[in-house]
Scaffold this motif. Sequence first.
Motif, PDB file in Angstrom:
ATOM      1  N   ILE A 119       0.833  -1.208   0.000  1.00 13.26           N
ATOM      2  CA  ILE A 119       0.000   0.000   0.000  1.00 13.26           C
ATOM      3  C   ILE A 119       0.870   1.262   0.000  1.00 13.26           C
ATOM      4  CG2 ILE A 119      -1.503   1.373   1.504  1.00 13.26           C
ATOM      5  CD1 ILE A 119      -3.232  -0.978   1.915  1.00 13.26           C
ATOM      6  N   LEU A 120       2.002   1.204   0.697  1.00 15.22           N
ATOM      7  CA  LEU A 120       2.846   2.391   0.792  1.00 15.22           C
ATOM      8  C   LEU A 120       3.731   2.588  -0.439  1.00 15.22           C
ATOM      9  CD1 LEU A 120       3.947   2.214   4.543  1.00 15.22           C
ATOM     10  CD2 LEU A 120       2.194   3.667   3.507  1.00 15.22           C
ATOM     11  N   ARG A 121       3.756   1.579  -1.305  1.00 16.05           N
ATOM     12  CA  ARG A 121       4.633   1.676  -2.477  1.00 16.05           C
ATOM     13  C   ARG A 121       3.967   2.548  -3.540  1.00 16.05           C
ATOM     14  NH1 ARG A 121       4.808  -3.530  -3.969  1.00 16.05           N
ATOM     15  NH2 ARG A 121       6.010  -4.085  -2.135  1.00 16.05           N
ATOM     16  N   ARG A 122       3.815   3.810  -3.228  1.00 18.76           N
ATOM     17  CA  ARG A 122       3.085   4.729  -4.099  1.00 18.76           C
ATOM     18  C   ARG A 122       3.725   4.882  -5.476  1.00 18.76           C
ATOM     19  NH1 ARG A 122      -0.681   3.633  -2.412  1.00 18.76           N
ATOM     20  NH2 ARG A 122      -1.823   4.466  -0.650  1.00 18.76           N
ATOM     21  N   SER A 123       5.032   4.758  -5.532  1.00 19.43           N
ATOM     22  CA  SER A 123       5.699   4.985  -6.814  1.00 19.43           C
ATOM     23  C   SER A 123       5.272   3.965  -7.859  1.00 19.43           C
ATOM     24  CB  SER A 123       7.221   4.923  -6.648  1.00 19.43           C
ATOM     25  OG  SER A 123       7.604   3.665  -6.134  1.00 19.43           O
ATOM     26  N   SER A 124       4.777   2.807  -7.414  1.00 16.32           N
ATOM     27  CA  SER A 124       4.386   1.761  -8.361  1.00 16.32           C
ATOM     28  C   SER A 124       3.182   2.174  -9.197  1.00 16.32           C
ATOM     29  CB  SER A 124       4.069   0.459  -7.629  1.00 16.32           C
ATOM     30  OG  SER A 124       2.897   0.600  -6.860  1.00 16.32           O
ATOM     31  N   THR A 125       2.419   3.173  -8.730  1.00 20.70           N
ATOM     32  CA  THR A 125       1.213   3.555  -9.472  1.00 20.70           C
ATOM     33  C   THR A 125       1.557   4.246 -10.786  1.00 20.70           C
ATOM     34  OG1 THR A 125       1.035   5.672  -8.308  1.00 20.70           O
ATOM     35  CG2 THR A 125      -0.178   3.803  -7.393  1.00 20.70           C
ATOM     36  N   THR A 126       2.810   4.681 -10.950  1.00 26.86           N
ATOM     37  CA  THR A 126       3.180   5.316 -12.216  1.00 26.86           C
ATOM     38  C   THR A 126       3.728   4.309 -13.216  1.00 26.86           C
ATOM     39  OG1 THR A 126       5.418   5.773 -11.404  1.00 26.86           O
ATOM     40  CG2 THR A 126       3.756   7.487 -11.077  1.00 26.86           C
ATOM     41  N   ALA A 127       3.986   3.098 -12.785  1.00 22.67           N
ATOM     42  CA  ALA A 127       4.682   2.135 -13.641  1.00 22.67           C
ATOM     43  C   ALA A 127       3.878   1.741 -14.868  1.00 22.67           C
ATOM     44  CB  ALA A 127       5.031   0.888 -12.827  1.00 22.67           C
ATOM     45  N   TYR A 128       2.541   1.772 -14.762  1.00 23.03           N
ATOM     46  CA  TYR A 128       1.741   1.291 -15.881  1.00 23.03           C
ATOM     47  C   TYR A 128       1.235   2.420 -16.772  1.00 23.03           C
ATOM     48  CZ  TYR A 128      -1.336   1.980 -11.880  1.00 23.03           C
ATOM     49  OH  TYR A 128      -1.930   2.465 -10.757  1.00 23.03           O
ATOM     50  N   LEU A 129       1.764   3.651 -16.579  1.00 19.06           N
ATOM     51  CA  LEU A 129       1.387   4.739 -17.471  1.00 19.06           C
ATOM     52  C   LEU A 129       2.335   4.811 -18.659  1.00 19.06           C
ATOM     53  CD1 LEU A 129       0.432   7.810 -15.271  1.00 19.06           C
ATOM     54  CD2 LEU A 129      -1.007   6.559 -16.856  1.00 19.06           C
ATOM     55  N   SER A 130       1.813   4.844 -19.845  1.00 17.16           N
ATOM     56  CA  SER A 130       2.641   5.018 -21.035  1.00 17.16           C
ATOM     57  C   SER A 130       2.581   6.467 -21.481  1.00 17.16           C
ATOM     58  CB  SER A 130       2.121   4.120 -22.166  1.00 17.16           C
ATOM     59  OG  SER A 130       0.846   4.558 -22.573  1.00 17.16           O
TER      60      SER A 130
END
Length: 238
Positions: A119-130
């Motif tokens: 849940i705290l790994r907020r940076s992962s939410t940008t990984a799937y943006l192209s």
Amino acid sequence: MMSEKQRILVVDDEERIRRLLKMYLEKEGFHIEEAEDGEIAVQKALEEDYELILLDVMLPGIDGVEVCERIRQHKSTPIIMLTAKGEEANRVQGFEVGADDYVVKPFSPREVIYRVKAILRRSSTTAYLSKETMTNNSIVFEHLVIEHDAHRVTVDGVEISLTPKEYELLHFLSSAPDKVYSREDLLRDVWNYEFFGDLRTVDTHVKRLREKLNRISPEAANMITTVWGVGYKLEVPK
């Protein structure tokens, strides 16, 4: 200079569970504070800023579901519910009032740490943006705009309040319009579940998300489409 430790509030009426969670989480570098009942939990959660709250469902006085509901009226702090086996109704209630995740007792401390870090790994939410889906790190549709840097969602020009998990779910679906994801896909990629997780977790969050969008714009709510027998997608009107 060392960075400030991330603060977690552990709420449970059993001292041994608080002590166990505190020990394991402190080993991972977190700063832990405790509350033994619901009233204290609400007071601490509203007066202080925590990165995350671990919240037992069964508490003396007001239970964890009501604690979650009261916190959600003012804050979007990530909340993981701790539930005993057989408390499925409480777990569903927890999701309906805005909990982000749950762990079933008896739990493995390693699983709790995994959930917390996921849940705290907020940076992962940008990984799937192209690059194709981003305009100044925003995703723009006719009735829906997601400004990722600010974690802001506006629906027909009106800003709406989403919990962290609701935001991540919407952002994930929006980053690949018209792509269908199974519930298992979403549990893996949004909740970071690999081998465990209740598929109804996804359904409940989709329902809450649609309801919030629908209050402002039925058109935006209808973009989140159920593909029967498969899962969900964000459909862009043609």
